[in-house]
Design a protein around this motif. Structure first.
Motif, PDB file in Angstrom:
ATOM      1  N   LYS A 387      54.554  34.274 -25.651  1.00  0.00           N
ATOM      2  CA  LYS A 387      55.676  33.324 -25.687  1.00  0.00           C
ATOM      3  C   LYS A 387      55.298  32.017 -24.988  1.00  0.00           C
ATOM      4  N   ARG A 388      54.638  32.141 -23.853  1.00  0.00           N
ATOM      5  CA  ARG A 388      54.220  30.949 -23.110  1.00  0.00           C
ATOM      6  C   ARG A 388      53.235  30.115 -23.921  1.00  0.00           C
ATOM      7  N   GLN A 390      53.026  30.017 -27.228  1.00  0.00           N
ATOM      8  CA  GLN A 390      53.767  29.400 -28.327  1.00  0.00           C
ATOM      9  C   GLN A 390      54.561  28.189 -27.841  1.00  0.00           C
ATOM     10  N   THR A 391      55.137  28.297 -26.655  1.00  0.00           N
ATOM     11  CA  THR A 391      55.897  27.175 -26.071  1.00  0.00           C
ATOM     12  C   THR A 391      54.983  25.977 -25.835  1.00  0.00           C
ATOM     13  N   GLN A 392      53.788  26.234 -25.333  1.00  0.00           N
ATOM     14  CA  GLN A 392      52.834  25.154 -25.093  1.00  0.00           C
ATOM     15  C   GLN A 392      52.411  24.487 -26.390  1.00  0.00           C
ATOM     16  N   HIS A 394      54.166  24.309 -29.218  1.00  0.00           N
ATOM     17  CA  HIS A 394      55.286  23.508 -29.694  1.00  0.00           C
ATOM     18  C   HIS A 394      55.440  22.207 -28.877  1.00  0.00           C
ATOM     19  N   TYR A 395      55.176  22.292 -27.596  1.00  0.00           N
ATOM     20  CA  TYR A 395      55.282  21.124 -26.715  1.00  0.00           C
ATOM     21  C   TYR A 395      54.279  20.032 -27.103  1.00  0.00           C
TER      22      TYR A 395
END
Length: 400
Positions: A387-388, A390-392, A394-395
């Motif tokens: 999840k972390r 994927q968040t990075q 997207h960022y």
């Protein structure tokens, strides 16, 4: 004239040497030009060199990255799962994780929609799938790449039934039986196919593989089931020969000994194991006749793989694996974990054993920790890291 001819003739060897030098130089320049045109990026050269060094000793094969493991119940599958989780984490691979919990809405047949972040329109970006499911090949194909390596593991149905009864004796058809002998003698009283969790009590491996556990016990049906599994799964491991199974898996995946290093996980205490009489064993085989036919067939298939691999080679590699496991145990482990400390990390009511890490470990601490972490905790860790990541992604895409 004579002197001029003499000078001219004496220069002939030098001219030959000069001509040869020019030809060699031109050839080298031409090769360099071709090489440079094929490899425009030096960083790519460095990457390829690194891969060559990492794969030294593996021959011409390349480690497989797209892997599907059907995690069957009570077959040492938690240990296999730990190997896969560790390999994927250490090699930055992407897992096809369940939307919730650590299983894909089992005991329902698997659906691609049960995978976290799966999209029908998206690319098949998942590398490893290894959590509990009731197998459905057409749905798994929607998630995993076409070159995915499929494998699973089976166990002798006699010991499997004894283990299942001990582990699940408060559930479904087992709940009211006094013991396993009582259940097998009175199956018509205790077992109802419509009962909740009835799948745990009969032909459990057949059920996990997606087939009907109450299907016809005929030669035709058995051959059809065996053929289907043979076509899909490139390797079927056997729990009773666990180390030999790991060696075959290592060879099939083009992995190293370190990649398949493991300690037994989700293992019962010996105090909970019951010896079965020969009469009870025969009842188990008749009650789980579909599982028994599967086991006989794939046990024979397993030893054909061993013969092809080479029995002497197998013995050597098993010794190496066992030696490496013993060395890792000395570096990492100190005693066992009290069963109460594992509460909330495992399912079932039987006593499960765990491990303690040696205090003050400085080298290989991440590896030691990953080798003993229970599957629920490891799955949660992998989910958090994924999840972390994927968040990075997207960022940075939003900032681009």
């Amino acid at each position: 004239m004579m002197s001029k001819r003499t000078v001219h003739c004496s220069n002939v060897p030098h001219l030959k040497i000069a001509t040869a030098v020019l030809i060699v130089t031109g050839t080298i320049l031409m090769i360099l030009q071709i090489w440079c045109s094929k490899v425009p990026d030096r960083s790519e050269n460095r990457t390829n060199l690194r891969k060559m060094l990492l794969n030294k000793g593996r021959g011409s094969c390349q480690p497989k990255r797209n892997i599907f493991f059907l995690k069957t119940h009570k077959t040492a599958s938690s240990t296999i799962m730990n190997i896969l989780l560790r390999y994927g984490e250490f090699n930055n691979l992407t897992f096809a994780l369940p939307v919730r919990f650590t299983y894909y809405f089992y005991p329902k047949h698997f659906s691609a929609s049960y995978v976290d972040s799966f999209s029908e329109k998206g690319n098949k970006n998942f590398n490893i799938m290894c959590h509990h499911m009731r197998f459905r090949f057409t749905e798994v194909q929607k998630v995993m790449a076409n070159d995915t390596f499929y494998f699973t593991i089976l166990r002798n149905p006699i010991s499997l039934m004894e283990s299942s009864f001990s582990y699940f004796k408060d559930k479904g058809p087992f709940a009211k039986a006094k013991n396993l002998e009582d259940f097998l003698t009175n199956t018509s009283t205790y077992y109802d196919v419509k009962m909740n969790k009835s799948h745990l009590a009969k032909n459990l491996m057949t059920f996990d593989l997606g087939f009907d556990p109450n299907g016809l016990d005929t030669i035709k049906n058995a051959k059809s089931t065996q053929g289907t599994i043979d076509r899909i799964f490139k390797l079927v491991l056997i729990m009773e020969y666990f180390d030999e199974s790991l060696i075959l898996l290592k060879n099939a995946l083009c992995w190293s000994f370190d990649d398949i290093l493991s300690f037994p996980l989700n293992r019962r205490s010996n105090t909970t194991k019951k010896a079965l009489t020969l009469q009870t064993q025969e009842k188990v085989k008749r009650w789980n006749s579909l599982d028994w036919q599967l086991y006989i067939y794939f046990n024979n298939s397993f030893w054909k793989h061993v013969k092809k691999f080479g029995r002497e080679r197998m013995q050597r590699e098993v010794r190496i694996l066992q030696m490496k496991r013993a060395e890792a145990g000395k570096k990492c482990l100190q005693g066992g974990v009290s069963p109460s400390h594992l509460k909330g990390t495992q399912f079932g009511i039987t006593t499960i054993l765990g491990y303690n890490l040696k205090p003050g470990i400085t080298t290989n601490k991440p590896l030691c920790h990953r080798l003993i972490i229970p599957e629920v905790q490891y799955s949660n860790l992998v989910r958090f890291k994924q999840k972390r990541k994927q968040t990075q992604i997207h960022y940075y895409k939003a900032r681009a």
